[in-house]
Design a protein around this motif. Structure first.
Motif, PDB file in Angstrom:
ATOM      1  N   GLU A 100       0.830  -1.216   0.000  1.00  0.00           N
ATOM      2  CA  GLU A 100       0.000   0.000   0.000  1.00  0.00           C
ATOM      3  C   GLU A 100       0.860   1.260   0.000  1.00  0.00           C
ATOM      4  O   GLU A 100       0.441   2.305  -0.479  1.00  0.00           O
ATOM      5  CB  GLU A 100      -0.927   0.017   1.224  1.00  0.00           C
TER       6      GLU A 100
ATOM      7  N   GLU B 245      -6.513   5.249  -1.344  1.00  0.00           N
ATOM      8  CA  GLU B 245      -5.442   4.263  -1.130  1.00  0.00           C
ATOM      9  C   GLU B 245      -4.442   4.753  -0.082  1.00  0.00           C
ATOM     10  O   GLU B 245      -3.862   3.952   0.654  1.00  0.00           O
ATOM     11  CB  GLU B 245      -4.723   3.967  -2.453  1.00  0.00           C
TER      12      GLU B 245
ATOM     13  N   HIS C 201      -4.796   3.474   3.376  1.00  0.00           N
ATOM     14  CA  HIS C 201      -4.638   2.050   3.681  1.00  0.00           C
ATOM     15  C   HIS C 201      -3.298   1.747   4.355  1.00  0.00           C
ATOM     16  O   HIS C 201      -3.255   1.012   5.341  1.00  0.00           O
ATOM     17  CB  HIS C 201      -4.843   1.213   2.417  1.00  0.00           C
TER      18      HIS C 201
ATOM     19  N   GLU D  50     -11.669  -1.540  -1.205  1.00  0.00           N
ATOM     20  CA  GLU D  50     -11.074  -2.289  -2.320  1.00  0.00           C
ATOM     21  C   GLU D  50     -12.139  -2.828  -3.279  1.00  0.00           C
ATOM     22  O   GLU D  50     -11.954  -2.783  -4.498  1.00  0.00           O
ATOM     23  CB  GLU D  50     -10.189  -3.442  -1.824  1.00  0.00           C
TER      24      GLU D  50
HETATM   25 FE   LIG Z   1      -5.566  -0.382  -0.906  1.00  0.00          FE
END
Ligand SMILES: [Fe+2]
Ligand SMILES: [Fe+2]
Length: 341
Positions: free
Chosen positions: A82, A113, A116, A218
């Motif tokens: 990530e 993202e 994450h 996701e």
């Molecule tokens: Fe991700």
């Protein structure tokens, strides 16, 4: 007063031909823009969350000692995967350059993202299994490498390739995180799915809650890229299906081989069987094929071959594809034909 939201029913729909390449590109851009607006609205209004505020950190603290070594190794390597977010976004922006709707999508996707890696750092830190110094050192080592699509997945570094790769990758990531959530729950001594008490209070225990919330992102990402591929499939059937076929054949997860702890991750994956080729087929490739309207990979392969032979100039209104991969061309009788008949 805020304007009424634009929904797909009001969206500017298909233009009519002639179906030049330019007209197709324009139609794709219009539909992708619409997809972006709908995606953005949901992401910001419904799915939004904050890693530092919305994860049950106290519960991670009291249950962290229960996590197994393999679980910890896997969480750390997903932190690494990530943490290449900056490279994924930068590379993608270069690839889609000039396509505003794709650029904006890339930016919003990247903003999500970015949360994450921060979440996996919080999980490892608050579970008491890594110190802040260890995590900083690990993330610094991750940053020593630069990821690019062209180098790591040659051939997929085009706007279409990017979307096809992301469609599969996001589904695989969803699967991995859901499996890891189950592993964490097993480590905690809990059943796979939320208990009635957890359901009542609205979140799972400790680190499992973090995996639930991130995996929901996701699968939303998967849905968005799937929609982009579906749009391209109607206007550029051969190029799109051929790209999907190539991505499915050559798929592997991003950045795995450049992680500082790649060996440990590989060993943990083998021991836990978290993600195997069989599971990839059953839980990643097959659902993708199904969602794109194909029975199996043979059907996609047939569709690639058949779409190569489609007469040029046919618009999306004249072509449909069966689940076994055959193209059906609907021929509206033209005025000329009727006069002749
Ligand atoms: Fe991700
Ligand atoms: Fe994602």
């Amino acid at each position: 007063m805020i304007n009424e939201p634009l929904n797909s029913a009001q969206a500017p729909l298909q233009l009519n031909g002639p179906w030049t390449r330019e007209a197709r590109e324009r139609a794709v851009a219009d539909e992708v823009k619409q997809a972006y607006i709908e995606y953005f609205r949901k992401a910001v209004k419904i799915r939004n969350w904050i890693p530092w505020d919305d994860l049950p950190l106290k519960e991670m603290e009291s249950n962290g000692h229960l996590l197994s070594e393999d679980t910890i190794t896997l969480i750390q390597s997903f932190l690494g995967v990530e943490d290449y977010v900056g490279d994924y976004v930068l590379d993608g922006l270069n690839v889609v350059h000039g396509r505003r709707e794709r650029r904006n999508l890339q930016l919003q996707w990247g903003a999500e993202e970015a949360k994450h890696a921060e979440s996996w750092e919080l999980v490892l830190l608050h579970s008491g299994v890594r110190t802040q110094e260890q995590l900083t050192e690990y993330r610094d080592r991750v940053a020593d490498h630069r990821w690019t699509m062209g180098e790591n997945h040659p051939g997929f570094d085009t706007p279409l390739g990017l979307a096809a790769y992301a469609m599969v990758q996001e589904r695989a990531t969803y699967f991995n995180y859901d499996e890891l959530r189950k592993r964490i729950r097993a480590d905690y001594g809990l059943p796979e799915q939320a208990t009635p008490e957890e359901r009542q209070r609205g979140h799972q225990l400790g680190a499992a809650a973090a995996f639930k919330i991130v995996s929901t992102d996701e699968i939303a990402h998967h849905g968005m890229f799937l929609r982009i591929i579906d749009i391209h499939k109607r206007y550029f059937p051969y190029e799109t299906l051929d790209m999907v076929f190539r991505v499915l054949n050559g798929f592997n997860m991003p950045a795995l081989y450049i992680l500082p702890d790649a060996q440990e991750m590989k060993a943990a994956l083998e021991r836990t069987k978290l993600y195997t080729p069989l599971k990839h087929g059953r839980s990643v490739a097959n659902p993708v094929l199904d969602a794109l309207g194909f029975d199996n990979k043979r059907a996609l392969e047939r569709a690639v071959q058949e779409s190569k032979l489609l007469p040029t100039g046919l618009g999306p209104e004249a072509v449909s594809i069966s689940r076994s991969g055959e193209f059906v061309i609907a021929m509206e009788p033209s005025e000329h034909d009727m006069a002749a008949g």
